[in-house]
Design an enzyme around this catalytic site. Sequence first.
Site, PDB file in Angstrom:
ATOM      1  N   GLU A  84      -5.789   7.165  -4.209  1.00  0.00           N
ATOM      2  CA  GLU A  84      -5.496   8.324  -3.355  1.00  0.00           C
ATOM      3  C   GLU A  84      -6.521   9.431  -3.572  1.00  0.00           C
ATOM      4  O   GLU A  84      -6.984  10.067  -2.616  1.00  0.00           O
ATOM      5  CB  GLU A  84      -4.088   8.843  -3.653  1.00  0.00           C
ATOM      6  N   CYS A 120       0.826  -1.214   0.000  1.00  0.00           N
ATOM      7  CA  CYS A 120       0.000   0.000   0.000  1.00  0.00           C
ATOM      8  C   CYS A 120       0.864   1.270   0.000  1.00  0.00           C
ATOM      9  O   CYS A 120       1.491   1.592  -0.990  1.00  0.00           O
ATOM     10  CB  CYS A 120      -0.982  -0.035   1.167  1.00  0.00           C
ATOM     11  N   HIS A 121       0.935   2.001   1.118  1.00  0.00           N
ATOM     12  CA  HIS A 121       1.820   3.168   1.195  1.00  0.00           C
ATOM     13  C   HIS A 121       3.215   2.798   1.691  1.00  0.00           C
ATOM     14  O   HIS A 121       4.111   3.649   1.712  1.00  0.00           O
ATOM     15  CB  HIS A 121       1.230   4.245   2.112  1.00  0.00           C
TER      16      HIS A 121
END
Length: 224
Positions: free
Chosen positions: A159, A128-129
């Site tokens: 996002e 993910c991030h």
Amino acid sequence: MANTKRILMVVTNHTTITDDHKTGLWLEEFAVPYLVFKEKGYDVKVASIQGGEVPLDPRSINEKKPEWAKAEEELKSTARLSKEDAAGFDAIFLPGGHGTMFDFPDNETLQYVLQQFAEDGRVIGAVCHGPSGLVNVTYKDGTPLVKGKTVTAFTDEEEREVQLDKYMPFLLESTLRLRGANFVSGEKWTDFSVRDGNLVTGQNPQSSRSTAEKVIEAIENYGS
């Protein structure tokens, strides 16, 4: 039997996007891989950028499951990441949460640790991030870690859909592309992960399990 494999999981300590929008670690992206690694019999060390208790993104707590309790206990008091963590592990894994966008990319210690893993050809995983920790990592000759590698991460589309794009220091997908990565993705909010040799990345929280499983696959093939 070979020696027990060791995994270093590194998580964020960053708590704030704006005054009224709290963030931190996305619980599922830590808990699910942690449990997958433990079920495999791996030894897992949990470290954070600053050490101490790890903040959880409030939205991720809403989806908490009882079986994650053991993993969550690990977040009550974490070790502070140090350069000594660059040695002694078969793989490093970076869970996400928007907090990582603020304290992963420019952290000198994390950059150093990741560079050592890359130079040694050890397994690097992120979901993910979490790949925000990869954007500024280079090999010792200055080549970006992700250049020419097939990777995924939280997409620019995702996002924008959560309406946090304007608050981020950068867009993760766009920046990985700028670093020369071959960025690929699945449908938004669906399980999608990719392994390119010893580099494993996952797109979003839904990809937590498959990313961890691909890390295990890479360790069994590439691990020392």
